[in-house]
Scaffold this active site. Structure first.
Site, PDB file in Angstrom:
ATOM      1  N   ASP A 115       0.861  -1.185   0.000  1.00 14.62           N
ATOM      2  CA  ASP A 115       0.000   0.000   0.000  1.00 14.62           C
ATOM      3  C   ASP A 115       0.897   1.234   0.000  1.00 14.62           C
ATOM      4  OD1 ASP A 115      -2.996   0.831   1.844  1.00 14.62           O
ATOM      5  OD2 ASP A 115      -1.661   2.142   0.697  1.00 14.62           O
ATOM      6  N   ILE A 116       0.679   2.131  -0.929  1.00 17.87           N
ATOM      7  CA  ILE A 116       1.530   3.323  -1.032  1.00 17.87           C
ATOM      8  C   ILE A 116       1.454   4.160   0.238  1.00 17.87           C
ATOM      9  CG2 ILE A 116      -0.112   4.958  -2.075  1.00 17.87           C
ATOM     10  CD1 ILE A 116       2.204   5.631  -4.083  1.00 17.87           C
ATOM     11  N   THR A 148      -3.016   2.231 -14.719  1.00 20.27           N
ATOM     12  CA  THR A 148      -3.247   0.801 -14.984  1.00 20.27           C
ATOM     13  C   THR A 148      -4.496   0.275 -14.297  1.00 20.27           C
ATOM     14  OG1 THR A 148      -1.898   0.080 -13.098  1.00 20.27           O
ATOM     15  CG2 THR A 148      -0.761   0.410 -15.215  1.00 20.27           C
ATOM     16  N   GLY A 149      -5.221   1.110 -13.600  1.00 18.10           N
ATOM     17  CA  GLY A 149      -6.455   0.661 -12.938  1.00 18.10           C
ATOM     18  C   GLY A 149      -7.671   1.099 -13.725  1.00 18.10           C
ATOM     19  N   VAL A 150      -8.377   2.048 -13.179  1.00 12.01           N
ATOM     20  CA  VAL A 150      -9.605   2.571 -13.819  1.00 12.01           C
ATOM     21  C   VAL A 150      -9.334   3.014 -15.258  1.00 12.01           C
ATOM     22  CG1 VAL A 150     -11.205   4.553 -13.748  1.00 12.01           C
ATOM     23  CG2 VAL A 150     -10.703   3.252 -11.663  1.00 12.01           C
ATOM     24  N   TYR A 151      -8.146   3.573 -15.495  1.00  5.72           N
ATOM     25  CA  TYR A 151      -7.864   4.112 -16.834  1.00  5.72           C
ATOM     26  C   TYR A 151      -7.459   3.041 -17.838  1.00  5.72           C
ATOM     27  CZ  TYR A 151      -8.356   8.990 -15.302  1.00  5.72           C
ATOM     28  OH  TYR A 151      -8.859  10.200 -14.841  1.00  5.72           O
ATOM     29  N   VAL A 181      -6.077   4.358  -5.983  1.00  5.06           N
ATOM     30  CA  VAL A 181      -5.011   4.889  -5.113  1.00  5.06           C
ATOM     31  C   VAL A 181      -5.305   6.343  -4.736  1.00  5.06           C
ATOM     32  CG1 VAL A 181      -3.506   5.643  -7.034  1.00  5.06           C
ATOM     33  CG2 VAL A 181      -2.504   5.021  -4.816  1.00  5.06           C
ATOM     34  N   ASP A 182      -5.946   7.076  -5.654  1.00  8.51           N
ATOM     35  CA  ASP A 182      -6.282   8.483  -5.368  1.00  8.51           C
ATOM     36  C   ASP A 182      -7.251   8.565  -4.194  1.00  8.51           C
ATOM     37  OD1 ASP A 182      -7.782  11.175  -7.284  1.00  8.51           O
ATOM     38  OD2 ASP A 182      -5.945  11.170  -6.116  1.00  8.51           O
TER      39      ASP A 182
HETATM   40  N1  APR Z   1      -1.423   1.683  -3.004  1.00  2.00           N
HETATM   41  C1  APR Z   1      -0.743   1.445  -4.166  1.00  2.00           C
HETATM   42  N2  APR Z   1      -1.349   1.222  -5.342  1.00  2.00           N
HETATM   43  C2  APR Z   1      -2.701   1.223  -5.359  1.00  2.00           C
HETATM   44  C3  APR Z   1      -3.475   1.466  -4.197  1.00  2.00           C
HETATM   45  C4  APR Z   1      -2.777   1.698  -2.984  1.00  2.00           C
HETATM   46  N3  APR Z   1      -3.418   1.945  -1.836  1.00  2.00           N
HETATM   47  N4  APR Z   1      -4.796   1.402  -4.554  1.00  2.00           N
HETATM   48  C5  APR Z   1      -4.832   1.119  -5.867  1.00  2.00           C
HETATM   49  N5  APR Z   1      -3.583   1.006  -6.354  1.00  2.00           N
HETATM   50  C6  APR Z   1      -3.143   0.692  -7.713  1.00  2.00           C
HETATM   51  C7  APR Z   1      -4.123  -0.031  -8.605  1.00  2.00           C
HETATM   52  O1  APR Z   1      -4.150  -1.425  -8.302  1.00  2.00           O
HETATM   53  C8  APR Z   1      -3.493   0.255  -9.961  1.00  2.00           C
HETATM   54  O2  APR Z   1      -2.442  -0.673 -10.219  1.00  2.00           O
HETATM   55  O3  APR Z   1      -2.922   1.921  -8.385  1.00  2.00           O
HETATM   56  C9  APR Z   1      -2.877   1.650  -9.787  1.00  2.00           C
HETATM   57  C10 APR Z   1      -3.622   2.769 -10.508  1.00  2.00           C
HETATM   58  O4  APR Z   1      -5.008   2.484 -10.488  1.00  2.00           O
HETATM   59  P1  APR Z   1      -6.102   3.642 -10.197  1.00  2.00           P
HETATM   60  O5  APR Z   1      -5.973   4.063  -8.798  1.00  2.00           O
HETATM   61  O6  APR Z   1      -7.421   3.106 -10.669  1.00  2.00           O
HETATM   62  O7  APR Z   1      -5.626   4.857 -11.116  1.00  2.00           O
HETATM   63  P2  APR Z   1      -5.801   5.111 -12.678  1.00  2.00           P
HETATM   64  O8  APR Z   1      -5.914   3.849 -13.448  1.00  2.00           O
HETATM   65  O9  APR Z   1      -4.708   6.073 -13.011  1.00  2.00           O
HETATM   66  O10 APR Z   1      -7.217   5.853 -12.768  1.00  2.00           O
HETATM   67  C11 APR Z   1      -7.309   7.151 -12.259  1.00  2.00           C
HETATM   68  O11 APR Z   1      -9.275   6.652 -11.018  1.00  2.00           O
HETATM   69  O12 APR Z   1      -9.360   6.832  -8.760  1.00  2.00           O
HETATM   70  C12 APR Z   1      -9.667   7.468  -9.913  1.00  2.00           C
HETATM   71  O13 APR Z   1      -9.502   9.801  -9.347  1.00  2.00           O
HETATM   72  C13 APR Z   1      -8.886   8.745 -10.069  1.00  2.00           C
HETATM   73  O14 APR Z   1     -10.215   9.381 -11.940  1.00  2.00           O
HETATM   74  C14 APR Z   1      -8.950   8.900 -11.551  1.00  2.00           C
HETATM   75  C15 APR Z   1      -8.765   7.476 -12.046  1.00  2.00           C
END
Ligand code: APR
Length: 168
Positions: free
Chosen positions: A10-11, A120-123, A33-34
């Site tokens: 966890d970051i 790599t998550g939502v995007y 993560v945001d």
């Molecule tokens: N610590 C480290 N990494 C994390 C954590 C955490 N606590 N939570 C999630 N992640 C990882 C996810 O598993 C993924 O590999 O962060 C990476 C990025 O995923 P997202 O958080 O979904 O970010 P992104 O794909 O850039 O999408 C951004 O999602 O949360 C919203 O406000 C944000 O609209 C923006 C979009």
């Protein structure tokens, strides 16, 4: 030259001067993560983000870390590209996220920075390509940051980042 370490976790557990969050253009927080960073930093993070928003995809802007535990002093908000198949300049925008985040870290005189796997998550950015872009861009960006932590939330992302690091 900075040391680059890949860890799984966890970051929010990272003991660094600055954590990078994978934000959206409003800098008001979201999920992933945001959302975790905004929940831990408290409502002042969204207020500070709103004051400097919008943040364009590929750019990075810093705010204080507010309620995050020390030594974290800064949150560097960067906005990744939404993956649209790869022919919309997504790779260069992701590279720009890492490049601009390091430039902002230098402006803050941050000596240690933790990155999540941006976009790599939502995007939906493919994780293997994203890992290669992260490592290649960090290695190619002159910076005074001494310690860079690439924080994978899951084992497969961790393995992809480690493979990208080893391939260098
Ligand atoms: N610590 C480290 N990494 C994390 C954590 C955490 N606590 N939570 C999630 N992640 C990882 C996810 O598993 C993924 O590999 O962060 C990476 C990025 O995923 P997202 O958080 O979904 O970010 P992104 O794909 O850039 O999408 C951004 O999602 O949360 C919203 O406000 C944000 O609209 C923006 C979009």
């Amino acid at each position: 030259m900075a040391t680059i370490e890949v860890v799984q976790g966890d970051i929010l557990a990272e003991n660094v001067d600055a954590v990078v969050t994978a934000a959206n253009e409003s800098l008001l927080g979201g999920g992933g993560v945001d959302g975790a960073i905004h929940r831990a930093a408290g409502p002042r993070l969204a207020e500070a983000g709103a004051a400097i928003a919008p943040c364009d995809p590929g750019d990075a802007k810093a705010t204080p870390a507010f309620d995050l535990d020390p030594p974290v002093r800064h949150v560097i908000h960067t906005v990744g590209p939404v993956w649209e198949g790869g022919d919309q300049g997504e790779a260069e925008l992701l590279a720009s996220c890492y490049r601009r985040s390091l430039q902002v870290a230098d402006e803050l005189a941050a000596q240690s920075v933790a990155f999540p796997a941006i976009a790599t998550g939502v995007y939906g950015f493919p994780s293997e390509l994203a890992a290669r872009i992260a490592v290649e861009t960090i290695r190619a960006t002159p910076s005074r940051v001494e310690r860079i932590r690439l924080v994978a939330f899951d084992g497969s992302t961790r393995d992809l980042l480690r493979a990208a690091l080893a391939a260098g």
